[in-house]
Structures are given as C-alpha cells and as structure tokens.
Write a protein that holds these residues in place. Structure first.
Motif, PDB file in Angstrom:
ATOM      1  N   GLU A   9       0.864  -1.182   0.036  1.00 55.50           N
ATOM      2  CA  GLU A   9       0.052   0.066  -0.031  1.00 55.50           C
ATOM      3  C   GLU A   9       0.827   1.201  -0.104  1.00 55.50           C
ATOM      4  O   GLU A   9       0.579   2.153  -0.643  1.00 55.50           O
ATOM      5  CB  GLU A   9      -0.964   0.113   1.066  1.00 55.50           C
ATOM      6  CG  GLU A   9      -2.148  -1.027   0.992  1.00 55.50           C
ATOM      7  CD  GLU A   9      -2.826  -1.151  -0.157  1.00 55.50           C
ATOM      8  OE1 GLU A   9      -3.353  -0.003  -0.472  1.00 55.50           O
ATOM      9  OE2 GLU A   9      -3.222  -2.064  -0.743  1.00 55.50           O
ATOM     10  N   ALA A  10       1.811   1.391   0.781  1.00 56.20           N
ATOM     11  CA  ALA A  10       2.989   2.532   0.787  1.00 56.20           C
ATOM     12  C   ALA A  10       3.598   2.511  -0.729  1.00 56.20           C
ATOM     13  O   ALA A  10       3.614   3.867  -1.009  1.00 56.20           O
ATOM     14  CB  ALA A  10       3.729   2.188   2.031  1.00 56.20           C
ATOM     15  N   THR A  11       3.921   1.566  -1.154  1.00 56.19           N
ATOM     16  CA  THR A  11       4.393   1.506  -2.537  1.00 56.19           C
ATOM     17  C   THR A  11       3.776   2.000  -3.523  1.00 56.19           C
ATOM     18  O   THR A  11       4.002   3.029  -4.343  1.00 56.19           O
ATOM     19  CB  THR A  11       5.041   0.051  -2.803  1.00 56.19           C
ATOM     20  OG1 THR A  11       6.116  -0.360  -1.995  1.00 56.19           O
ATOM     21  CG2 THR A  11       5.391   0.228  -4.181  1.00 56.19           C
ATOM     22  N   LEU A  12       2.513   1.711  -3.517  1.00 57.09           N
ATOM     23  CA  LEU A  12       1.464   2.103  -4.728  1.00 57.09           C
ATOM     24  C   LEU A  12       1.120   3.579  -4.346  1.00 57.09           C
ATOM     25  O   LEU A  12       1.066   4.595  -5.274  1.00 57.09           O
ATOM     26  CB  LEU A  12      -0.028   1.385  -4.373  1.00 57.09           C
ATOM     27  CG  LEU A  12       0.055   0.217  -5.007  1.00 57.09           C
ATOM     28  CD1 LEU A  12      -1.201  -0.474  -4.555  1.00 57.09           C
ATOM     29  CD2 LEU A  12       0.344   0.032  -6.340  1.00 57.09           C
ATOM     30  N   ALA A  13       1.230   3.939  -3.036  1.00 59.86           N
ATOM     31  CA  ALA A  13       0.797   5.427  -2.669  1.00 59.86           C
ATOM     32  C   ALA A  13       1.893   6.337  -3.233  1.00 59.86           C
ATOM     33  O   ALA A  13       1.949   7.625  -3.741  1.00 59.86           O
ATOM     34  CB  ALA A  13       0.419   5.674  -1.219  1.00 59.86           C
ATOM     35  N   ALA A  14       3.367   5.869  -2.681  1.00 62.43           N
ATOM     36  CA  ALA A  14       4.459   6.582  -3.248  1.00 62.43           C
ATOM     37  C   ALA A  14       4.613   6.729  -4.888  1.00 62.43           C
ATOM     38  O   ALA A  14       4.962   7.865  -5.294  1.00 62.43           O
ATOM     39  CB  ALA A  14       5.769   5.873  -2.575  1.00 62.43           C
ATOM     40  N   MET A  15       4.299   5.844  -5.253  1.00 61.97           N
ATOM     41  CA  MET A  15       4.370   5.807  -7.051  1.00 61.97           C
ATOM     42  C   MET A  15       3.085   6.734  -7.334  1.00 61.97           C
ATOM     43  O   MET A  15       3.597   7.363  -8.338  1.00 61.97           O
ATOM     44  CB  MET A  15       4.196   4.147  -7.590  1.00 61.97           C
ATOM     45  CG  MET A  15       4.740   4.094  -8.707  1.00 61.97           C
ATOM     46  SD  MET A  15       6.323   4.660  -8.993  1.00 61.97           S
ATOM     47  CE  MET A  15       6.251   4.946 -10.876  1.00 61.97           C
ATOM     48  N   SER A  16       2.014   6.588  -7.073  1.00 64.86           N
ATOM     49  CA  SER A  16       1.037   7.615  -7.155  1.00 64.86           C
ATOM     50  C   SER A  16       1.248   8.876  -7.172  1.00 64.86           C
ATOM     51  O   SER A  16       0.727   9.646  -7.991  1.00 64.86           O
ATOM     52  CB  SER A  16      -0.395   6.967  -6.480  1.00 64.86           C
ATOM     53  OG  SER A  16      -0.814   5.688  -6.918  1.00 64.86           O
ATOM     54  N   ALA A  17       1.972   9.223  -6.140  1.00 62.04           N
ATOM     55  CA  ALA A  17       2.360  10.646  -5.786  1.00 62.04           C
ATOM     56  C   ALA A  17       3.409  10.996  -6.802  1.00 62.04           C
ATOM     57  O   ALA A  17       3.834  12.362  -6.841  1.00 62.04           O
ATOM     58  CB  ALA A  17       2.857  10.829  -4.470  1.00 62.04           C
ATOM     59  N   THR A  18       3.949  10.444  -7.676  1.00 63.15           N
ATOM     60  CA  THR A  18       5.013  10.813  -8.682  1.00 63.15           C
ATOM     61  C   THR A  18       4.579  11.383  -9.957  1.00 63.15           C
ATOM     62  O   THR A  18       3.674  10.824 -10.578  1.00 63.15           O
ATOM     63  CB  THR A  18       6.110   9.751  -9.064  1.00 63.15           C
ATOM     64  OG1 THR A  18       5.333   8.736  -9.632  1.00 63.15           O
ATOM     65  CG2 THR A  18       6.682   9.052  -7.726  1.00 63.15           C
ATOM     66  N   GLU A  19       5.140  12.466 -10.356  1.00 59.94           N
ATOM     67  CA  GLU A  19       4.557  13.091 -11.685  1.00 59.94           C
ATOM     68  C   GLU A  19       4.879  12.109 -13.101  1.00 59.94           C
ATOM     69  O   GLU A  19       4.005  12.113 -13.907  1.00 59.94           O
ATOM     70  CB  GLU A  19       5.426  14.433 -11.862  1.00 59.94           C
ATOM     71  CG  GLU A  19       4.944  15.645 -11.000  1.00 59.94           C
ATOM     72  CD  GLU A  19       5.336  16.885 -11.366  1.00 59.94           C
ATOM     73  OE1 GLU A  19       5.857  17.037 -12.482  1.00 59.94           O
ATOM     74  OE2 GLU A  19       5.433  17.690 -10.378  1.00 59.94           O
ATOM     75  N   VAL A  20       5.827  11.403 -12.930  1.00 63.08           N
ATOM     76  CA  VAL A  20       6.323  10.638 -13.942  1.00 63.08           C
ATOM     77  C   VAL A  20       5.410   9.072 -13.929  1.00 63.08           C
ATOM     78  O   VAL A  20       5.225   8.817 -15.231  1.00 63.08           O
ATOM     79  CB  VAL A  20       7.894  10.012 -13.982  1.00 63.08           C
ATOM     80  CG1 VAL A  20       7.961   9.020 -12.658  1.00 63.08           C
ATOM     81  CG2 VAL A  20       8.124   9.380 -15.195  1.00 63.08           C
ATOM     82  N   ASN A  21       4.877   8.872 -12.879  1.00 56.11           N
ATOM     83  CA  ASN A  21       3.754   7.868 -13.077  1.00 56.11           C
ATOM     84  C   ASN A  21       2.495   8.194 -13.746  1.00 56.11           C
ATOM     85  O   ASN A  21       1.832   7.549 -14.620  1.00 56.11           O
ATOM     86  CB  ASN A  21       3.330   7.333 -11.585  1.00 56.11           C
ATOM     87  CG  ASN A  21       2.558   6.199 -11.534  1.00 56.11           C
ATOM     88  OD1 ASN A  21       2.722   4.841 -12.016  1.00 56.11           O
ATOM     89  ND2 ASN A  21       1.156   6.302 -11.131  1.00 56.11           N
ATOM     90  N   ALA A  22       2.141   9.620 -13.471  1.00 63.49           N
ATOM     91  CA  ALA A  22       1.129  10.008 -14.263  1.00 63.49           C
ATOM     92  C   ALA A  22       1.219  10.040 -15.566  1.00 63.49           C
ATOM     93  O   ALA A  22       0.551   9.810 -16.670  1.00 63.49           O
ATOM     94  CB  ALA A  22       0.535  11.375 -13.625  1.00 63.49           C
ATOM     95  N   ALA A  23       2.293  10.614 -16.149  1.00 63.30           N
ATOM     96  CA  ALA A  23       2.787  10.724 -17.505  1.00 63.30           C
ATOM     97  C   ALA A  23       3.007   9.302 -18.183  1.00 63.30           C
ATOM     98  O   ALA A  23       2.533   9.261 -19.240  1.00 63.30           O
ATOM     99  CB  ALA A  23       4.261  11.480 -17.446  1.00 63.30           C
ATOM    100  N   TRP A  24       3.498   8.307 -17.410  1.00 64.08           N
ATOM    101  CA  TRP A  24       3.313   6.997 -18.133  1.00 64.08           C
ATOM    102  C   TRP A  24       2.211   6.246 -18.162  1.00 64.08           C
ATOM    103  O   TRP A  24       1.887   5.640 -19.207  1.00 64.08           O
ATOM    104  CB  TRP A  24       4.283   6.165 -16.965  1.00 64.08           C
ATOM    105  CG  TRP A  24       4.693   4.764 -17.673  1.00 64.08           C
ATOM    106  CD1 TRP A  24       3.741   3.450 -17.452  1.00 64.08           C
ATOM    107  CD2 TRP A  24       5.472   4.233 -18.525  1.00 64.08           C
ATOM    108  NE1 TRP A  24       4.308   2.642 -18.202  1.00 64.08           N
ATOM    109  CE2 TRP A  24       5.637   3.024 -18.841  1.00 64.08           C
ATOM    110  CE3 TRP A  24       6.535   4.889 -19.289  1.00 64.08           C
ATOM    111  CZ2 TRP A  24       6.147   2.412 -19.719  1.00 64.08           C
ATOM    112  CZ3 TRP A  24       7.373   4.435 -20.089  1.00 64.08           C
ATOM    113  CH2 TRP A  24       7.061   2.894 -20.373  1.00 64.08           C
ATOM    114  N   GLY A  25       1.310   6.870 -17.199  1.00 61.74           N
ATOM    115  CA  GLY A  25      -0.155   6.414 -17.544  1.00 61.74           C
ATOM    116  C   GLY A  25      -0.923   6.998 -18.767  1.00 61.74           C
ATOM    117  O   GLY A  25      -1.511   6.386 -19.470  1.00 61.74           O
TER     118      GLY A  25
END
Length: 120
Positions: free
Chosen positions: A67-83
């Motif tokens: 859960e912490a890993t998902l939250a940390a990744m969701s908070a990154t700008e690069v994750n949104a851009a990759w999505g």
C-alpha cells in the motif's frame, strides 16, 4: 533457510489490447529512466512483467509495504505521465478488476516458506 524482513510478494493481472501488444512491448524496451528510478524509490523490488499473445499481462513484484509502495508511486509526476503514455492500451481482465488497476492475486503457495516450515 531464514530470511531477514519478509517482503510482500505481489502478483497481478492486466490485459492489453491484442492489437497494441507491439506498442506495449516497445514501450517497455525503453522505459524512461525517471520511471525506473521512481519504481525503485517507491519500493518496487524484483519487478517483472510477462505478456502472452492474447494480451494477458502477469506482473510480479516484491515490496516491504504494498500500500505504501502504491501510494508513493501514485504521488510521482512520472507515474501520471507514464499512465497517459500507455493507459489507452489496457482492456478489462474481467468484471472484478478495474481496467489498468493492479489488484493482487491471492498467493496459494511459496516454496521457501514451505521449506522453512519443514526444516525448522
């Protein structure tokens, strides 16, 4: 065999449009360095993705706290851009899993744990 801190083992399914498998594979041949760093820094370890010709994706990762890993990744700008980069390639796996969302499978067996239980 004893292990230090147990890691969570996460396996999940996704589905990519079979007509877009080539695009999906090509995108994963050259994952952006910032994305790789974000995955590592968010807690992804031993992360692998497997794809079959029907578009079924099986992902596997290990982490200390999913859960912490998902939250940390969701908070990154690069994750949104990759999505935005690959998000339109996904299809539903089934009625129980939202499109493109990681829903862990239940682990039924782990060899190391089974061996630990008979050797201690």
């Amino acid at each position: 065999m004893t292990r230090d801190a147990p890691r969570q083992k996460i396996c999940f399914l996704l589905r990519v449009d079979p007509d877009r498998i080539g695009d999906y594979l090509e995108g994963h041949e050259t994952v952006w360095p910032a994305m790789l760093e974000a995955l590592r820094d968010s807690g992804y370890r031993n992360y692998s993705i497997f794809v079959d010709e029907s578009g079924l994706i099986v992902g596997y990762l290990e982490t200390d706290d999913f859960e912490a890993t998902l939250a940390a990744m969701s908070a990154t700008e690069v994750n949104a851009a990759w999505g935005r980069h690959i998000g339109d390639m996904f299809l539903p796996v089934d009625d129980a899993r939202p499109v493109g969302r990681v829903v862990p499978l239940r682990q039924a067996f782990d060899l190391d744990s089974a061996l630990d239980s008979v050797t201690t």
